[in-house]
Design an enzyme around this catalytic site. Structure first.
Site, short mmCIF file in Angstrom:
data_model
loop_
_atom_site.label_atom_id
_atom_site.label_comp_id
_atom_site.label_asym_id
_atom_site.label_seq_id
_atom_site.Cartn_x
_atom_site.Cartn_y
_atom_site.Cartn_z
CD GLN A 287 -7.84 -8.20 86.76
OE1 GLN A 287 -8.23 -7.55 87.68
NE2 GLN A 287 -7.08 -7.67 85.82
CG ASN B 296 -13.19 -14.91 81.36
OD1 ASN B 296 -12.84 -16.04 81.66
ND2 ASN B 296 -12.34 -13.91 81.26
CG PHE B 297 -14.15 -19.16 76.39
CD1 PHE B 297 -12.76 -19.19 76.37
CD2 PHE B 297 -14.84 -20.26 76.86
CE1 PHE B 297 -12.07 -20.31 76.83
CE2 PHE B 297 -14.16 -21.39 77.31
CZ PHE B 297 -12.78 -21.40 77.30
NE ARG C 184 -15.78 -19.83 67.61
CZ ARG C 184 -15.99 -18.60 68.05
NH1 ARG C 184 -17.08 -17.95 67.67
NH2 ARG C 184 -15.14 -18.01 68.86
CE LYS D 288 -11.48 -12.49 70.39
NZ LYS D 288 -10.23 -13.10 69.96
CB VAL D 289 -14.61 -6.19 76.41
CG1 VAL D 289 -14.44 -5.15 77.51
CG2 VAL D 289 -15.55 -5.65 75.34
CD GLU E 177 -9.99 -3.17 84.44
OE1 GLU E 177 -10.19 -4.29 84.90
OE2 GLU E 177 -10.65 -2.18 84.81
CG ASP F 82 -10.39 -7.55 83.57
OD1 ASP F 82 -11.30 -7.80 82.77
OD2 ASP F 82 -9.21 -7.38 83.23
N GLY G 94 -18.90 12.67 97.58
CA GLY G 94 -20.02 12.70 98.52
C GLY G 94 -20.63 14.07 98.76
N GLY G 95 -20.18 15.07 98.04
CA GLY G 95 -20.78 16.39 98.21
C GLY G 95 -20.07 17.25 99.24
N1 CAO Z 1 -9.33 -26.69 74.54
C1 CAO Z 1 -9.47 -26.30 73.26
N2 CAO Z 1 -9.73 -25.03 72.89
C2 CAO Z 1 -9.85 -24.12 73.87
C3 CAO Z 1 -9.72 -24.46 75.23
C4 CAO Z 1 -9.46 -25.81 75.55
N3 CAO Z 1 -9.32 -26.23 76.82
N4 CAO Z 1 -9.90 -23.34 75.97
C5 CAO Z 1 -10.11 -22.34 75.10
N5 CAO Z 1 -10.10 -22.80 73.84
C6 CAO Z 1 -10.31 -22.04 72.61
C7 CAO Z 1 -11.68 -21.43 72.55
O1 CAO Z 1 -12.63 -22.40 72.23
C8 CAO Z 1 -11.47 -20.38 71.48
O2 CAO Z 1 -11.51 -21.02 70.22
P1 CAO Z 1 -12.33 -20.45 68.95
O3 CAO Z 1 -12.22 -18.97 68.97
O4 CAO Z 1 -11.64 -21.10 67.80
O5 CAO Z 1 -13.73 -20.90 69.08
C9 CAO Z 1 -10.02 -19.97 71.69
O6 CAO Z 1 -9.46 -20.93 72.58
C10 CAO Z 1 -9.78 -18.58 72.26
O7 CAO Z 1 -10.66 -18.24 73.33
P2 CAO Z 1 -11.05 -16.71 73.58
O8 CAO Z 1 -11.76 -16.21 72.36
O9 CAO Z 1 -11.74 -16.54 74.84
O10 CAO Z 1 -9.60 -16.02 73.73
P3 CAO Z 1 -9.04 -14.72 73.03
O11 CAO Z 1 -7.62 -14.62 73.42
O12 CAO Z 1 -9.34 -14.70 71.57
O13 CAO Z 1 -9.86 -13.54 73.71
C11 CAO Z 1 -10.65 -12.19 75.54
C12 CAO Z 1 -9.57 -13.15 75.02
C13 CAO Z 1 -10.41 -11.95 77.01
C14 CAO Z 1 -10.63 -10.88 74.77
C15 CAO Z 1 -12.02 -12.86 75.33
O14 CAO Z 1 -12.01 -14.11 75.96
C16 CAO Z 1 -13.21 -12.04 75.84
O15 CAO Z 1 -13.61 -11.05 75.25
N6 CAO Z 1 -13.81 -12.49 76.96
C17 CAO Z 1 -15.01 -11.90 77.50
C18 CAO Z 1 -14.73 -10.61 78.21
C19 CAO Z 1 -13.69 -10.76 79.26
O16 CAO Z 1 -13.73 -11.57 80.13
N7 CAO Z 1 -12.71 -9.87 79.19
C20 CAO Z 1 -11.77 -9.74 80.26
C21 CAO Z 1 -10.52 -10.31 79.91
S1 CAO Z 1 -9.39 -9.85 81.14
O17 CAO Z 1 -10.05 -10.52 82.41
#
Ligand code: CAO
Length: 425
Positions: free
Chosen positions: A16, A95-96, A103, A135-136, A138, A167, A246-247
């Protein structure tokens, strides 16, 4: 001509927060290319599905006006294509989880080398510090950014709010960072990093609560209803129920039909400037001159009783009748509008804030259009892309690959399985 026409966004966002940001940029005219994992795509395509095998509303409502390319960015060929995309785009948004792009080989240092003009924008849960690797989601942001501790009733637990301030709120912050960086690039000729941490974004939206934290050191917060009720304050900004921030004392009171309609309520503010009009309206003209009620300070220990009396009046009217009666008198009030009412509200349809969109597999659905209106850059909402819908188009149109090169890339497997229609062509 749209405001951001000519700006190309490499959209690595999912769920999101990031998609909110890139959807806004797309509405302002940017060409947003969403890179998705072949066969899988943004996880939200499959989350909270209401129709089997159809992109969820979670996805469709956050990804309007974008193009989708599937690309395995961990394969050799995929990296080659991604590098070309980095060269062709102005902004990379992601927002990975922390470290994922490094990596992949596309961290800030590498991207800067490939394209020094690139604006590299990230949403993360936390900024640098002890929690930067977490990881975070909403509600984690709402809890760690100060919203939950200050939301809810004094005698209840911390509460999260339905507004997605962690988000979508952070996505909004990031969008501002990106256009600001684009503006600065005009003079510096360089890209830069933009970071919006969800904790920071929520805290920014809870600014008035940090204000109150500091005011507490100089005495109780008189506008909080607990003050009038004689309940002592602790060390931290307390939860204030439905008190107005707002008080001016405010409260949610029942309206006609509350017994069966969970949204038959109105927010009523007893603003000092219109106290006389309120007294007349609720049938208590004698309160205007009564020393126990005439001045705001005198009313502080009678807030619940005053709102009880207001409620006796509001219960005789629907929430919209209350609004109609209050508005001409400049008495601020807010009817509690349900999602059903908002989705059916003609004025929101007329302004494009609520829009009906047609989708090839889903059919018609409602979405929220651009809430920011520019007089010279209209925002038409177009449907979200199917997974990989524009893959070949992006390879030829954006990267300038020949037909043979496109076929070769499909054959490498880096783009996933070729859709049947493209294979036939
Ligand atoms: N091709 C190949 N690999 C891909 C890819 C693609 N097109 N797109 C993503 N990936 C891989 C990533 O490289 C990652 O791999 P590694 O961990 O092995 O390096 C993997 O997919 C997972 O990506 P991620 O870590 O972002 O996903 P997750 O489900 O583990 O975590 C989330 C999700 C939201 C907790 C995390 O992305 C995060 O903390 N983001 C930052 C905060 C944020 O935006 N939070 C709000 C989320 S709700 O809007």
């Amino acid at each position: 001509m749209k405001a951001l026409e000519g700006v190309r966004i490499l959209d690595f966002t999912h769920v999101q927060s990031g998609p909110t940001c890139t959807q806004l940029l797309a509405w302002f005219g940017a060409d947003v290319i969403k890179v998705e994992r072949p066969g899988v795509g943004d996880a939200t395509r499959g989350q909270l599905r209401d129709i089997p095998d159809v992109d969820s509303l979670y996805f469709t409502m956050l990804n309007s006006n974008k193009r989708s390319i599937t690309l395995n960015t961990k394969s050799e060929k995929g990296k080659e294509i991604l590098e070309k995309l980095v060269k062709s785009c102005d902004v990379l948004v992601e927002n990975f989880a922390p470290g994922a792009l490094d990596r992949m080989g596309f961290g800030w240092d590498q991207v800067q080398q490939i394209n020094p003009l690139m604006i590299y924008a990230s949403v993360k849960g936390f900024g640098p510090g002890p929690y930067e690797d977490c990881k975070v989601y909403e509600n984690v942001a709402q809890c760690t950014g100060g919203a939950a501790s200050t939301t809810g009733f004094l005698d209840g637990p911390p509460t999260v709010t339905g507004a997605q301030i962690g988000d979508s709120g952070t996505g909004l912050h990031l969008a501002l960072g990106i256009v600001t960086a684009l503006f600065q690039r005009e003079t510096t000729g360089k890209g830069q990093r933009v970071l919006a941490a969800m904790q920071d974004g929520v805290l920014n939206l809870c600014r008035v609560k940090l204000r109150d934290q500091q005011r507490l050191q100089h005495g109780p917060l008189k506008e909080y209803s607990q003050f009038g009720q004689g309940i002592p304050f602790g060390e931290a900004t307390p939860r204030a129920g439905n008190d107005s921030g707002g008080g001016q004392p405010g409260w949610i009171v029942k309206c006609k039909g509350w017994e069966t309609d969970p949204d038959a309520y109105v927010y009523f503010i007893t603003q000092a400037a219109v106290w006389g009009s309120i007294c007349d309206l609720i049938g208590k003209p004698e309160w205007k001159d009564d020393p126990g009620y005439a001045k705001p300070e005198a009313r502080l220990d009678k807030i619940p009783q005053i709102f009880d009396t207001i409620e006796q009046w509001t219960k005789t009217k629907t929430k919209l009748e209350v609004m109609e009666a209050c508005n001409p008198l400049n008495i601020p009030c807010g009817p509690i509008l349900s999602m059903k009412e908002l989705s059916e509200e003609p004025s929101l349809r007329a302004t494009g804030t609520v829009v009906e969109v047609d989708h090839p597999t889903r059919g018609k659905y409602l979405t929220v259009g651009n809430p920011i209106k520019l007089s010279d850059s209209p925002s038409e909402v177009s449907r979200s892309p199917l997974l990989g819908e524009h893959t070949s188009e992006i390879l030829t149109q954006v990267l300038g690959l020949s037909e043979d090169e496109v076929q070769e890339t499909w054959a490498s497997g880096a783009l996933g399985e070729m859709p049947e229609q493209a294979a036939a062509e």
